[in-house]
Design a protein around this motif. Structure first.
Motif, PDB file in Angstrom:
ATOM      1  N   VAL A 331       0.843  -1.200   0.000  1.00 58.38           N
ATOM      2  CA  VAL A 331       0.000   0.000   0.000  1.00 58.38           C
ATOM      3  C   VAL A 331       0.874   1.243   0.000  1.00 58.38           C
ATOM      4  N   GLU A 332       0.235   2.375  -0.322  1.00 58.27           N
ATOM      5  CA  GLU A 332       0.921   3.662  -0.286  1.00 58.27           C
ATOM      6  C   GLU A 332       0.689   4.320   1.071  1.00 58.27           C
ATOM      7  N   LYS A 333       1.691   5.021   1.530  1.00 57.04           N
ATOM      8  CA  LYS A 333       1.629   5.687   2.821  1.00 57.04           C
ATOM      9  C   LYS A 333       0.469   6.680   2.880  1.00 57.04           C
ATOM     10  N   GLU A 334       0.230   7.392   1.773  1.00 57.79           N
ATOM     11  CA  GLU A 334      -0.823   8.415   1.739  1.00 57.79           C
ATOM     12  C   GLU A 334      -2.203   7.789   1.946  1.00 57.79           C
ATOM     13  N   HIS A 335      -2.423   6.602   1.382  1.00 58.79           N
ATOM     14  CA  HIS A 335      -3.713   5.938   1.540  1.00 58.79           C
ATOM     15  C   HIS A 335      -3.961   5.563   3.004  1.00 58.79           C
ATOM     16  N   ILE A 336      -2.923   5.112   3.657  1.00 63.44           N
ATOM     17  CA  ILE A 336      -3.047   4.746   5.074  1.00 63.44           C
ATOM     18  C   ILE A 336      -3.372   5.983   5.906  1.00 63.44           C
ATOM     19  N   GLN A 337      -2.711   7.069   5.625  1.00 65.80           N
ATOM     20  CA  GLN A 337      -2.961   8.315   6.362  1.00 65.80           C
ATOM     21  C   GLN A 337      -4.411   8.768   6.203  1.00 65.80           C
ATOM     22  N   ASN A 338      -4.936   8.649   4.985  1.00 66.02           N
ATOM     23  CA  ASN A 338      -6.322   9.058   4.723  1.00 66.02           C
ATOM     24  C   ASN A 338      -7.314   8.198   5.519  1.00 66.02           C
ATOM     25  N   ILE A 339      -7.057   6.885   5.581  1.00 63.70           N
ATOM     26  CA  ILE A 339      -7.956   5.980   6.333  1.00 63.70           C
ATOM     27  C   ILE A 339      -7.956   6.339   7.814  1.00 63.70           C
ATOM     28  N   ILE A 340      -6.782   6.614   8.361  1.00 68.50           N
ATOM     29  CA  ILE A 340      -6.679   6.972   9.780  1.00 68.50           C
ATOM     30  C   ILE A 340      -7.452   8.263  10.055  1.00 68.50           C
ATOM     31  N   LYS A 341      -7.284   9.255   9.209  1.00 68.26           N
ATOM     32  CA  LYS A 341      -7.940  10.556   9.417  1.00 68.26           C
ATOM     33  C   LYS A 341      -9.455  10.452   9.259  1.00 68.26           C
ATOM     34  N   LYS A 342      -9.908   9.649   8.302  1.00 67.91           N
ATOM     35  CA  LYS A 342     -11.353   9.490   8.084  1.00 67.91           C
ATOM     36  C   LYS A 342     -12.050   8.870   9.297  1.00 67.91           C
ATOM     37  N   ASN A 343     -11.309   8.117  10.092  1.00 72.25           N
ATOM     38  CA  ASN A 343     -11.888   7.444  11.257  1.00 72.25           C
ATOM     39  C   ASN A 343     -11.475   8.122  12.568  1.00 72.25           C
ATOM     40  N   ASN A 344     -11.275   9.434  12.493  1.00 72.45           N
ATOM     41  CA  ASN A 344     -11.004  10.285  13.661  1.00 72.45           C
ATOM     42  C   ASN A 344      -9.695   9.960  14.365  1.00 72.45           C
ATOM     43  N   GLY A 345      -8.805   9.273  13.669  1.00 71.37           N
ATOM     44  CA  GLY A 345      -7.485   9.018  14.234  1.00 71.37           C
ATOM     45  C   GLY A 345      -6.555  10.182  13.951  1.00 71.37           C
ATOM     46  N   GLU A 346      -5.677  10.461  14.899  1.00 70.07           N
ATOM     47  CA  GLU A 346      -4.722  11.567  14.745  1.00 70.07           C
ATOM     48  C   GLU A 346      -3.310  11.002  14.744  1.00 70.07           C
ATOM     49  N   ILE A 347      -2.640  11.098  13.594  1.00 68.36           N
ATOM     50  CA  ILE A 347      -1.291  10.537  13.451  1.00 68.36           C
ATOM     51  C   ILE A 347      -0.261  11.499  14.040  1.00 68.36           C
ATOM     52  N   GLU A 348       0.480  11.005  15.011  1.00 69.95           N
ATOM     53  CA  GLU A 348       1.541  11.811  15.604  1.00 69.95           C
ATOM     54  C   GLU A 348       2.883  11.552  14.916  1.00 69.95           C
ATOM     55  N   LYS A 349       3.074  10.319  14.488  1.00 69.92           N
ATOM     56  CA  LYS A 349       4.293   9.958  13.760  1.00 69.92           C
ATOM     57  C   LYS A 349       3.995   8.780  12.849  1.00 69.92           C
ATOM     58  N   TYR A 350       4.517   8.826  11.634  1.00 73.33           N
ATOM     59  CA  TYR A 350       4.341   7.725  10.687  1.00 73.33           C
ATOM     60  C   TYR A 350       5.656   7.555   9.941  1.00 73.33           C
ATOM     61  N   SER A 351       6.236   6.398  10.079  1.00 69.18           N
ATOM     62  CA  SER A 351       7.515   6.120   9.431  1.00 69.18           C
ATOM     63  C   SER A 351       7.455   4.770   8.735  1.00 69.18           C
ATOM     64  N   VAL A 352       8.047   4.693   7.547  1.00 67.26           N
ATOM     65  CA  VAL A 352       8.154   3.433   6.814  1.00 67.26           C
ATOM     66  C   VAL A 352       9.638   3.074   6.747  1.00 67.26           C
ATOM     67  N   LEU A 353       9.999   1.965   7.369  1.00 67.42           N
ATOM     68  CA  LEU A 353      11.396   1.549   7.460  1.00 67.42           C
ATOM     69  C   LEU A 353      11.626   0.302   6.628  1.00 67.42           C
ATOM     70  N   GLU A 354      12.521   0.407   5.644  1.00 64.95           N
ATOM     71  CA  GLU A 354      12.861  -0.755   4.807  1.00 64.95           C
ATOM     72  C   GLU A 354      13.997  -1.542   5.457  1.00 64.95           C
ATOM     73  N   TYR A 355      13.896  -2.867   5.366  1.00 66.57           N
ATOM     74  CA  TYR A 355      14.983  -3.720   5.837  1.00 66.57           C
ATOM     75  C   TYR A 355      15.045  -4.966   4.960  1.00 66.57           C
ATOM     76  N   ILE A 356      16.170  -5.642   4.999  1.00 62.80           N
ATOM     77  CA  ILE A 356      16.337  -6.882   4.241  1.00 62.80           C
ATOM     78  C   ILE A 356      16.764  -8.004   5.187  1.00 62.80           C
ATOM     79  N   LYS A 357      16.402  -9.231   4.814  1.00 61.40           N
ATOM     80  CA  LYS A 357      16.800 -10.407   5.587  1.00 61.40           C
ATOM     81  C   LYS A 357      17.991 -11.056   4.889  1.00 61.40           C
ATOM     82  N   VAL A 358      19.128 -11.096   5.594  1.00 60.84           N
ATOM     83  CA  VAL A 358      20.364 -11.620   5.009  1.00 60.84           C
ATOM     84  C   VAL A 358      20.884 -12.750   5.891  1.00 60.84           C
ATOM     85  N   ASN A 359      21.345 -13.831   5.266  1.00 56.72           N
ATOM     86  CA  ASN A 359      21.892 -14.961   6.020  1.00 56.72           C
ATOM     87  C   ASN A 359      23.187 -14.561   6.717  1.00 56.72           C
ATOM     88  N   ILE A 360      23.366 -15.085   7.937  1.00 55.58           N
ATOM     89  CA  ILE A 360      24.530 -14.704   8.738  1.00 55.58           C
ATOM     90  C   ILE A 360      25.275 -15.934   9.236  1.00 55.58           C
TER      91      ILE A 360
END
Length: 695
Positions: A331-360
Motif C-alpha cells: 500500500v501507499e503511505k498516503e492511503h493509510i494516512q487518509n484511512i486513519i484521518k477518516k476514522n477520527n485518528g490523529e497521526i503523531e508519527k508515521y515512518s516506513v522503514l525498509e529492511y532486508i533479511k540476510v543470512n549470517i
C-alpha cells in the motif's frame, strides 16, 4: 448391639469431629466444581488454538488445584484417622475385628462423601456466579458467562471419588496394622523436644548472609553467568528455616532468661512448648513453605499483571505496526494516512522503514556457525527513521536491540551472505540441528564462496541496546526487535543479491483515538492483500510457527498496541485470579491443618491441665497459658512463611526499581489478609480446645 447402632452412636458421639472433616471435603468439592466449570465453558473452549487463549492457563491451574485437593484431603483423612486411635483401641478391646473397623470406617466415610458431594456441588453452583463475577472484574476484553454444564458435575464428582477410593485403600492398610496396645497408648506418647543452640545460631547466621546475597545473585551482581547458583541460594534460603524452627523455643528461652520477670511469667508456656515443639516442627515448617509459596506466587502474579502496560510499551514503542512484502500489505503511505484521518485518528508519527533479511554466519574456532538470517537496515534509512546522524563505515555494523537487558555472549567475527534457495538448502542440510548448526570453512567456501558478502570482524560490530526503532515480533515469517545497521553501499550490494521476498518494509505509527481507525485499517489491508473476512479476526499476539498457508497469511495482520495490552491483561488476569484463589486456599489449608493437629493433642493436654489444677493453677491462668501456646503455634507459620515469601518476592522484583515499592505494599496487604484468616482459625481452635480441655 447391632452394627447399625454402633455406627449411629459413634456418629452422635463424634459429631464435632465429623463436621470438621465434612466441611473440608465439602469445601474442596465446591472449589473443584467452580474452577472445573471454566474448562467446559463455551467461551474458554472457543479460545483453544488461539495464541491469546485462556484455555491453557485455565487447564494448568485446574491441574494444580486437583493436586492440591489430593494432598489436602489425604492429609485431613490421615489426621482424622490418627486422632481416633484411643477410640479404635477401645473397639478392639471390646472384641471388634479389624474387618469390623474397616467396615465402620467405610460406612462413615461413605456417608461423609455423599453429604460432602451434595452440599459441595450445591454450594459451588450457588457461589459460582460470584466466582465468575470476581474473574470478570480482572479480565478486560473477555467476559466469561456463568454456565452450568454436566461435565463440570462429572469432573468434580470423578476427582473426589478417586481421592475417596485412594484414601479408603490407605485406611484399610492403616487399620490392619493397628494393635490394641499401640492404639490405646497413641495419645499417651509424649515427644521430647530437643534443640541444639549451636545449630540454631549457625542457621541464623547463614540465613542473614543469604538474605543479603540473594538479591545480588538474582540481579547478576554476584556469580554472574552461573545460573545454577540461583537454585543453590534459593534452596538454602528455604532449608535454613527448618533448622531454625527446631531451635526456636530454645533460643527464645535463652533470650527471655535475660529478663527474669518476663521469663518466670511465661515459664509454663515455654516449658510445655519445649516438649511439644518437636512434634510440630515438621508441620510448622511445611505450613511455612505453604505460606511462602502463597505469598510469592500471589505477589509475583500481581507484579506480572501490574507491569503489563509498561512491558508492552517497552517492547512496542509504536501504536500500530504492519509489515509490507511483495505479496501482502502493498500500500501507499498516503492511503493509510487518509484511512486513519477518516476514522477520527490523529497521526503523531508515521515512518516506513525498509529492511532486508540476510543470512549470517559467525566464526566458531575452525568452523562456522549458521544461525539463519539477520535483519539489515541501511545507514540512511535508519537515520531518517530515528532522526539521527550516525556514520557507519564500509566494514562496520551497528548491532541494535530494542531490549534494554544485558544479552550474554557477543558476536565473534560475522559474515552476512546472500544465498539462493538451492544454496540455502545445502547449508541447512550440512549445518543441521544434529551438528549444532556448524559447518566447516571448506564446505562454506564450496557452497557460497563467490556470493556477495560483508565480513565484519568482532571489533567492528558495535552494540547498542534499548533502541526504540521498531516493535518486537517473533514468528517464523519474520523476527523484529534487533538488526544490523550498515553502510549504504554495503546495504545495496547485499540487497541486489537477495530474493524479492527478503525485502520488507515496516509501517510504524503513533496515533491518538486509534481503536476505530485500526479496525478500518485492518479491513482495508485485508482487502488489498486479497483476503476474505475469515482472516485477520484476531491478533497473533505471542507469535507462532507458520505451518500452513493460513497461518502464513495470518502473520501479516497489523499489530495494535492496545490490542496486545488487552489480550495480555486477559491472559495474565486469569493467572492472577488463580493465584489469589489458590493463595487463599493455602492459607485456609494452613489453618485447618493446625486445627487438626491441635485437636489431636487434646487428650494429652487434659492430663497436663489436671496436673496444673493439682498444684493450684487457676482456671483463668490455664486459659491464658493455652491462648499463648496456640497463638505461637498458629501465627509462627504466617510469621516465618509470610516473611520469607515477601522477601523472596522483593529479591525477584528488585531489579524493577520503579514498581518494587508498590509491589511490596500490596504484598504486605496480602500478608495481613492471610494473618486475619489465620486469626479466625486460631479463635475457633482456641474455643474448641479450651472447651474440651478446661470445660
Amino acid at each position: 448391639m447391632k452394627f447399625s447402632s454402633i455406627v449411629r452412636k459413634n456418629f452422635t458421639h463424634n459429631f464435632n469431629k465429623y463436621i470438621s472433616f465434612y466441611f473440608v471435603n465439602s469445601l474442596i468439592i465446591a472449589m473443584l466444581f467452580m474452577y472445573g466449570s471454566l474448562i467446559f465453558n463455551s467461551i474458554i473452549i472457543q479460545s483453544i488454538g488461539k495464541v491469546s487463549s485462556l484455555y491453557g492457563s485455565v487447564k494448568t491451574s485446574l491441574i494444580g488445584i486437583i493436586l492440591f485437593s489430593i494432598v489436602f484431603i489425604t492429609y485431613t483423612n490421615i489426621s482424622f484417622l490418627k486422632n481416633r486411635g484411643k477410640e479404635f483401641g477401645m473397639y478392639l478391646t471390646l472384641g471388634m475385628t479389624t474387618r469390623d473397623l474397616i467396615k465402620l470406617i467405610f460406612v462413615e466415610n461413605l456417608g461423609i462423601m455423599i453429604a460432602s458431594l451434595l452440599t459441595g456441588i450445591v454450594t459451588g453452583a450457588l457461589f459460582g456466579r460470584l466466582f465468575y463475577m470476581g474473574l470478570n472484574k480482572i479480565l478486560i476484553e473477555t467476559n466469561i458467562l456463568y454456565e452450568l454444564n454436566y461435565k463440570s458435575f462429572l469432573l468434580s464428582i470423578g476427582v473426589f471419588v478417586l481421592i475417596f477410593l485412594g484414601n479408603f485403600i490407605f485406611n484399610i492398610f492403616y487399620i490392619r496394622k493397628v494393635s490394641i496396645i499401640d492404639a490405646i497408648k497413641a495419645n499417651k506418647k509424649k515427644e521430647i523436644g530437643k534443640a541444639n543452640l549451636l545449630i540454631g545460631i549457625i542457621s541464623l547466621i547463614i540465613l542473614i548472609i543469604l538474605l543479603y546475597c540473594l538479591p545480588k545473585v538474582l540481579r547478576g551482581e554476584m556469580f554472574r553467568g552461573k545460573s545454577y547458583m540461583i537454585g543453590i541460594f534459593v534452596a538454602s534460603f528455604l532449608i535454613c528455616p527448618y533448622m531454625l524452627i527446631g531451635s526456636f523455643i530454645y533460643l527464645i528461652k535463652r533470650l527471655l532468661s535475660k529478663f527474669p520477670k518476663l521469663y518466670n511469667r511465661n515459664l509454663l508456656v515455654l516449658s510445655n512448648l519445649s516438649h511439644r515443639f518437636l512434634g510440630y516442627k515438621s508441620l510448622i515448617y511445611m505450613l511455612s513453605l505453604l505460606v511462602t509459596g502463597a505469598m510469592f506466587f500471589v505477589g509475583f502474579s500481581y507484579s506480572d499483571y501490574f507491569s503489563i502496560r509498561e512491558d508492552v510499551n517497552l517492547y512496542n514503542p509504536y501504536d500500530i505496526m504492519f509489515v509490507e512484502t511483495d505479496e501482502y500489505n502493498r500500500v501507499e503511505k498516503e492511503h493509510i494516512q487518509n484511512i486513519i484521518k477518516k476514522n477520527n485518528g490523529e497521526i503523531e508519527k508515521y515512518s516506513v522503514l525498509e529492511y532486508i533479511k540476510v543470512n549470517i554466519f559467525t566464526v566458531e574456532g575452525e568452523q562456522l556457525a549458521f544461525f539463519g538470517d539477520k535483519n539489515v537496515i541501511s545507514e540512511t534509512n535508519y537515520n531518517k527513521h530515528m532522526e539521527t546522524s550516525i556514520d557507519i563505515k564500509l566494514d562496520e555494523a551497528l548491532d541494535i536491540n530494542i531490549s534494554n537487558k544485558e544479552i550474554e555472549g557477543e558476536y565473534s567475527a560475522a559474515t552476512l551472505v546472500t544465498m539462493d534457495e538451492k544454496q540455502l538448502e545445502e547449508i541447512n542440510e550440512i549445518a543441521s540441528q544434529e551438528n549444532d548448526y556448524l559447518l566447516s570453512k571448506k564446505d562454506y567456501e564450496k557452497i557460497v564462496g563467490e556470493n556477495d558478502k560483508l565480513y565484519l570482524s568482532k571489533d567492528k560490530i558495535k552494540k547498542e541496546k534499548g533502541v526504540p526503532f521498531i516493535n518486537t515480533k517473533n514468528i517464523s515469517n519474520y523476527s523484529l526487535g534487533t538488526a544490523f545497521v550498515v553502510d549504504d553501499k554495503s546495504y545495496e550490494v547485499l540487497k541486489a543479491g537477495i530474493r524479492s521476498s527478503s525485502i520488507k518494509k515496516v509501517h510504524l505509527m503513533n496515533i491518538k483515538n486509534g481503536d476505530k481507525a485500526f479496525e478500518n485499517l485492518v479491513n482495508y489491508l485485508r482487502e488489498e492483500s486479497g483476503l476474505d473476512n475469515s482472516y485477520w479476526n484476531e491478533a497473533n499476539i505471542l507469535g507462532g510457527i507458520a505451518t500452513d498457508k493460513n497461518k502464513d497469511k495470518e502473520s501479516y495482520r497489523p499489530i495494535y498496541k492496545e490490542e496486545l495490552i488487552k489480550a495480555q491483561l486477559d491472559k495474565k488476569g486469569i493467572r492472577l485470579f488463580t493465584m489469589i484463589f489458590m493463595g487463599l486456599l493455602f492459607i485456609i489449608a494452613n489453618g485447618i491443618c493446625l486445627y487438626y493437629k491441635v485437636l489431636s493433642d487434646i487428650d494429652e493436654e487434659e492430663e497436663r491441665i489436671i496436673s496444673l489444677n493439682r498444684i493450684g493453677t487457676l482456671g483463668k491462668e490455664v486459659k491464658s497459658i493455652i491462648s499463648k501456646e496456640l497463638a505461637i503455634i498458629f501465627f509462627l507459620p504466617i510469621l516465618i512463611g509470610g516473611g520469607l515469601g515477601v522477601y523472596l518476592l522483593y529479591a525477584v522484583v528488585s531489579c524493577y526499581s520503579e514498581i518494587t515499592g508498590l509491589i511490596m505494599k500490596k504484598s504486605i496487604v496480602i500478608l495481613l489478609i492471610g494473618a486475619i484468616i489465620q486469626g479466625v482459625f486460631y479463635l475457633i481452635s482456641r474455643k474448641k480446645y479450651t472447651k474440651e480441655v478446661v470445660g
